[in-house]
Motif scaffolding. Structure first.
Motif, PDB file in Angstrom:
ATOM      1  N   ASN A  96       0.702  -0.888   2.542  1.00  0.00           N
ATOM      2  CA  ASN A  96       0.316  -2.229   2.088  1.00  0.00           C
ATOM      3  C   ASN A  96      -1.090  -2.531   2.591  1.00  0.00           C
ATOM      4  OD1 ASN A  96       0.384  -4.911   1.142  1.00  0.00           O
ATOM      5  ND2 ASN A  96       1.078  -5.656   3.160  1.00  0.00           N
ATOM      6  N   ASN A  97      -1.958  -2.919   1.662  1.00  0.00           N
ATOM      7  CA  ASN A  97      -3.283  -3.408   2.058  1.00  0.00           C
ATOM      8  C   ASN A  97      -3.257  -4.925   2.078  1.00  0.00           C
ATOM      9  OD1 ASN A  97      -5.079  -1.028   2.318  1.00  0.00           O
ATOM     10  ND2 ASN A  97      -4.323  -0.659   0.219  1.00  0.00           N
ATOM     11  N   LYS A  98      -3.885  -5.481   3.119  1.00  0.00           N
ATOM     12  CA  LYS A  98      -3.857  -6.945   3.253  1.00  0.00           C
ATOM     13  C   LYS A  98      -5.180  -7.443   3.819  1.00  0.00           C
ATOM     14  CE  LYS A  98      -1.624  -6.625   7.799  1.00  0.00           C
ATOM     15  NZ  LYS A  98      -0.479  -7.016   8.648  1.00  0.00           N
ATOM     16  N   LEU A  99      -5.395  -8.733   3.618  1.00  0.00           N
ATOM     17  CA  LEU A  99      -6.552  -9.397   4.214  1.00  0.00           C
ATOM     18  C   LEU A  99      -6.049 -10.303   5.321  1.00  0.00           C
ATOM     19  CD1 LEU A  99      -8.612 -10.227   1.029  1.00  0.00           C
ATOM     20  CD2 LEU A  99      -9.564  -9.081   3.049  1.00  0.00           C
ATOM     21  N   GLU A 127      -4.598  -2.201   6.863  1.00  0.00           N
ATOM     22  CA  GLU A 127      -3.598  -1.392   6.163  1.00  0.00           C
ATOM     23  C   GLU A 127      -2.377  -1.294   7.056  1.00  0.00           C
ATOM     24  OE1 GLU A 127      -4.906   2.480   4.145  1.00  0.00           O
ATOM     25  OE2 GLU A 127      -3.391   3.140   5.614  1.00  0.00           O
ATOM     26  N   GLU A 128      -1.207  -1.258   6.450  1.00  0.00           N
ATOM     27  CA  GLU A 128       0.001  -1.113   7.255  1.00  0.00           C
ATOM     28  C   GLU A 128       1.060  -0.393   6.427  1.00  0.00           C
ATOM     29  OE1 GLU A 128       1.396  -5.089   8.083  1.00  0.00           O
ATOM     30  OE2 GLU A 128       1.925  -5.437   5.994  1.00  0.00           O
ATOM     31  N   TRP A 185      -2.463 -12.950   0.860  1.00  0.00           N
ATOM     32  CA  TRP A 185      -3.505 -12.075   0.293  1.00  0.00           C
ATOM     33  C   TRP A 185      -3.183 -10.630   0.665  1.00  0.00           C
ATOM     34  CZ3 TRP A 185      -8.907 -14.737   1.465  1.00  0.00           C
ATOM     35  CH2 TRP A 185      -9.133 -15.744   0.496  1.00  0.00           C
ATOM     36  N   GLN A 186      -2.258 -10.041  -0.063  1.00  0.00           N
ATOM     37  CA  GLN A 186      -1.882  -8.655   0.211  1.00  0.00           C
ATOM     38  C   GLN A 186      -1.240  -8.054  -1.039  1.00  0.00           C
ATOM     39  OE1 GLN A 186       1.007  -8.596   3.398  1.00  0.00           O
ATOM     40  NE2 GLN A 186       2.113 -10.373   2.605  1.00  0.00           N
ATOM     41  N   GLU A 187      -1.087  -6.756  -1.020  1.00  0.00           N
ATOM     42  CA  GLU A 187      -0.542  -6.078  -2.199  1.00  0.00           C
ATOM     43  C   GLU A 187       0.974  -6.211  -2.289  1.00  0.00           C
ATOM     44  OE1 GLU A 187      -3.930  -2.553  -2.546  1.00  0.00           O
ATOM     45  OE2 GLU A 187      -2.021  -2.123  -1.528  1.00  0.00           O
TER      46      GLU A 187
END
Lengths: 333, 333
Positions: free
Chosen positions: B5-8, B27-28, B99-101
């Protein structure tokens, strides 16, 4: 039958303040009744803060009293002659009959018929009249106080304010009064049952005093003044606070500007609404239905300052406007 | 299955203004679902003025976003994996997914299930989402506009303002917009159907212009700004006017004081009430029931400014806060 009517007419506009000599006694013959009319003999006349506006020629919610016309006033009177099918000799009525001994009516100026067994006739001028209705509708419909909430009242010892405090108390609210003398503060606590009271004239830290008097913040504010007192009360608003604007006498000429309220209103999701009793007088009986049981239960204390005789009415108004009156100002004929 | 998961995340507080670099990509691994959870793949992220408050640590109606936490945001996503009985793979949902995928949900952050046949998915972020609900509840419940009344809207071309104007128009009101550029003024007239529009930045006599735009006075004011614009609008209030306070961005630091409103509120028996959509989001479906037919009937024009990819979200926010955006700011993943 020829009958004389004594009346007080408006002889002058305030220049600039209102003094007793802007009114003049006059005498006239009572005109014979036409069909559909009846004659009222006034027993009690009312003296109200609203008269301040009525005697000026400033734009207002109601046309000014014309020069030479009888002074507008609520009154309680008795039907003494009738050619109207709905009004019988011996009935008592409440309405805008003016500062005079007799009034001819076609029914259009009748607010309601008064029941003499409700109590002294004079209470229909205040507890069960315009004063009570102002407190009733302004508090219950705009303020909508709920049990356990904190209700703050400005001019807390005044005719309207004292009713507001007592109605709120009867609904299980914490009531906090703001007033302008130690004597009035004492009456707030002893007569009107406020839980706490503040004298704004002697307070050195009004907000701090309010914080102590309102440990759970302010849910309802019945405002008769506006100005800096209102600024202080609004700083304690809880989320969802409701404010009735019933008077703005606290806005001094050098205080027409003040803190903008929008941010507080938004953050607190608060509501404020202007209230004028004349929009609601057609529902007076509804207010009386709510007020009469409270009065019978002894929950609506009041005091009256009685002025004797028609000619004393202008002095009563002077006293009211100077704030030297002790209770509701009434003229007994 | 291991999924990234990409996040801000919020890396810094504004200092003092909000720039893109207070956010950081991270990223996580997506944690495996427990029973009662489901996984949402975000399709569209929202960028909203409310974020201005969320990234500060000032007291607010909602806790601040913690440093290091994913940025709070409404989003529309698709259920791609589910161990929750009420959410099925392939369903679309709207909520605060950030704000993340990808977002893992237990249902508590779901505002509503979205029906893809209602229109483009993205409209669930605005016309049928928080923006539309703000306009719907703030206008219809506080403003309560009646056919033939005049409704004034500040930030008239904005995401909320343009909805307000169009809902009021659909209810048969005269709609008057106040906005800050000629381009926005043009869109108010051509896209959003306002009957009249004013550019407050170029106006030399705002009250005079309002008098021309509102020949019958102002019955409802949906206010997103406060400050001098609001002073001008209030001077045209009719008796019984209603005002929704939805934003206060127009109070400049040197304008925290302004004309006291109590006298106007009293004389006009007007009502003003602060409105925060978060008090009403649990009723979102009710707003959508009102908005959806208007949208289907082509009565709710809107424009979107789409930013492509997660990493563009901070730029989208910068654009929104600078007022250079053209329509609702959306991030497409």
């Amino acid at each position: 039958m020829s009958m004389k009517n004594n009346k007080l007419v408006l002889a002058d506009r305030p220049n600039p303040s209102i003094s007793a000599d802007i009114f003049q006694l006059a005498e006239e013959q009572v005109t014979p009744l036409s069909d559909g009319q009846f004659l009222i003999k006034n027993h009690y006349l009312s003296v109200d803060p609203a008269m301040r506006g009525w005697v000026t020629d400033m734009p207002n919610y109601i046309p000014p009293v014309e020069i030479g016309a009888v002074m507008r006033s609520f009154a309680v009177g008795e039907v003494v002659e009738s050619k109207h099918p709905d009004y019988t000799v011996g009935e008592f009525v409440y309405g805008l009959f003016g500062w005079q001994e007799f009034a001819v009516s076609d029914g259009s100026d009748i607010e309601r018929k008064v029941n003499p067994s409700d109590g002294p006739l004079s209470i229909n001028l205040h507890v069960l009249g315009m004063t009570g209705a102002t407190a009733w509708f302004g508090l219950t419909e705009i303020g909508d106080p709920q049990e356990g909430e904190t209700v703050v009242v400005s001019t807390a010892a005044g005719a309207v304010g004292s009713m507001v405090g007592q109605i709120a108390k009867a609904r299980g609210c914490r009531t906090v009064g703001i007033t302008g003398s130690d004597e009035k503060a004492r009456r707030c606590l002893e007569e009107f049952g406020y839980d706490a009271v503040l004298n704004y004239k002697t307070a050195t830290d009004l907000v701090g005093d309010l914080v102590k008097a309102c440990p759970d913040g302010v849910d309802v504010y019945f405002d008769n003044v506006s100005g800096p007192i209102t600024d202080a009360v609004m700083s304690l608003f809880n989320i969802g606070a409701r404010m009735t604007i019933c008077g703005v006498i606290g806005i001094a000429p050098d205080q027409v500007n003040g803190p903008r309220v929008s941010r507080t209103m938004l953050v607190k999701r608060a509501r404020m609404q202007g209230f004028l009793i004349f929009d609601h007088m057609h529902r007076l009986s509804e207010a009386v239905s709510g007020l009469q049981p409270l009065y019978q239960a002894g929950k609506l204390s009041f005091s009256e300052e009685i002025f004797e005789g028609l000619s004393s009415a202008p002095k009563g108004l002077e006293s009211l406007l100077a704030g030297t009156n002790q209770g509701k100002v009434i003229v007994r004929l």
